[in-house]
Write a protein that holds these residues in place. Structure first.
Motif, mmCIF file in Angstrom:
data_model
loop_
_atom_site.group_PDB
_atom_site.id
_atom_site.type_symbol
_atom_site.label_atom_id
_atom_site.label_comp_id
_atom_site.label_asym_id
_atom_site.label_seq_id
_atom_site.Cartn_x
_atom_site.Cartn_y
_atom_site.Cartn_z
ATOM 1 N N GLY A 37 0.785 -1.228 0.000
ATOM 2 C CA GLY A 37 0.000 0.000 0.000
ATOM 3 C C GLY A 37 0.816 1.277 0.000
ATOM 4 O O GLY A 37 0.298 2.352 0.289
ATOM 5 N N PHE A 38 2.104 1.166 -0.333
ATOM 6 C CA PHE A 38 2.976 2.346 -0.327
ATOM 7 C C PHE A 38 2.953 3.124 -1.644
ATOM 8 O O PHE A 38 3.338 4.286 -1.677
ATOM 9 C CB PHE A 38 4.421 1.955 -0.020
ATOM 10 C CG PHE A 38 4.613 1.413 1.360
ATOM 11 C CD1 PHE A 38 4.087 2.054 2.468
ATOM 12 C CD2 PHE A 38 5.329 0.251 1.560
ATOM 13 C CE1 PHE A 38 4.270 1.559 3.748
ATOM 14 C CE2 PHE A 38 5.524 -0.261 2.836
ATOM 15 C CZ PHE A 38 4.988 0.389 3.924
ATOM 16 N N ILE A 39 2.555 2.480 -2.739
ATOM 17 C CA ILE A 39 2.554 3.129 -4.054
ATOM 18 C C ILE A 39 1.194 2.946 -4.713
ATOM 19 O O ILE A 39 0.622 1.860 -4.683
ATOM 20 C CB ILE A 39 3.641 2.543 -4.977
ATOM 21 C CG1 ILE A 39 5.031 2.851 -4.459
ATOM 22 C CG2 ILE A 39 3.486 3.066 -6.399
ATOM 23 C CD1 ILE A 39 6.152 2.268 -5.296
ATOM 24 N N GLN A 40 0.719 4.012 -5.313
ATOM 25 C CA GLN A 40 -0.505 3.999 -6.103
ATOM 26 C C GLN A 40 -0.247 4.872 -7.322
ATOM 27 O O GLN A 40 0.420 5.904 -7.221
ATOM 28 C CB GLN A 40 -1.662 4.579 -5.286
ATOM 29 C CG GLN A 40 -2.921 4.800 -6.066
ATOM 30 C CD GLN A 40 -3.941 5.633 -5.294
ATOM 31 O OE1 GLN A 40 -3.679 6.140 -4.224
ATOM 32 N NE2 GLN A 40 -5.107 5.795 -5.877
ATOM 33 N N ALA A 41 -0.769 4.484 -8.465
ATOM 34 C CA ALA A 41 -0.629 5.290 -9.680
ATOM 35 C C ALA A 41 -2.005 5.778 -10.124
ATOM 36 O O ALA A 41 -2.997 5.053 -10.004
ATOM 37 C CB ALA A 41 0.033 4.478 -10.782
ATOM 38 N N VAL A 42 -2.053 7.008 -10.614
ATOM 39 C CA VAL A 42 -3.297 7.626 -11.084
ATOM 40 C C VAL A 42 -3.005 8.424 -12.352
ATOM 41 O O VAL A 42 -1.845 8.696 -12.671
ATOM 42 C CB VAL A 42 -3.912 8.544 -10.004
ATOM 43 C CG1 VAL A 42 -4.329 7.765 -8.772
ATOM 44 C CG2 VAL A 42 -2.959 9.665 -9.613
#
Length: 82
Positions: A37-42
């Motif tokens: 849950g440390f990286i998310q892309a949008v």
């Protein structure tokens, strides 16, 4: 960390915990970071306390840097600035 990319394929790939470029060991780092849950892309910027812009700066024919990517990235942040 939230990464923004205009390329939907890149965003989807990262959110699956995969990579679309060749870098030794990066695939494991991204996979672990996404799973934790440390990286998310949008595809559109979100509000944040800090921003880091990392975009290409190719050279124009006269050997001057083309800053249009930097300018476009900065302008895309204006709606979410506090």
């Amino acid at each position: 960390m939230v990464g923004v990319d205009v390329n939907q394929h890149a965003v989807d790939t990262i959110n699956r915990g995969a990579i679309y470029i060749v870098k030794p060991d990066l695939d494991n780092v991204v996979k672990n970071a996404v799973n934790a849950g440390f990286i998310q892309a949008v595809t559109k910027p979100l509000s944040a306390d800090e921003f880091l812009i990392a975009v290409p700066t190719p050279f124009k024919d006269d050997n001057q840097p083309d800053l249009s990517y930097v300018e476009a990235a900065a302008k895309s942040l204006t709606p979410v600035l506090k």
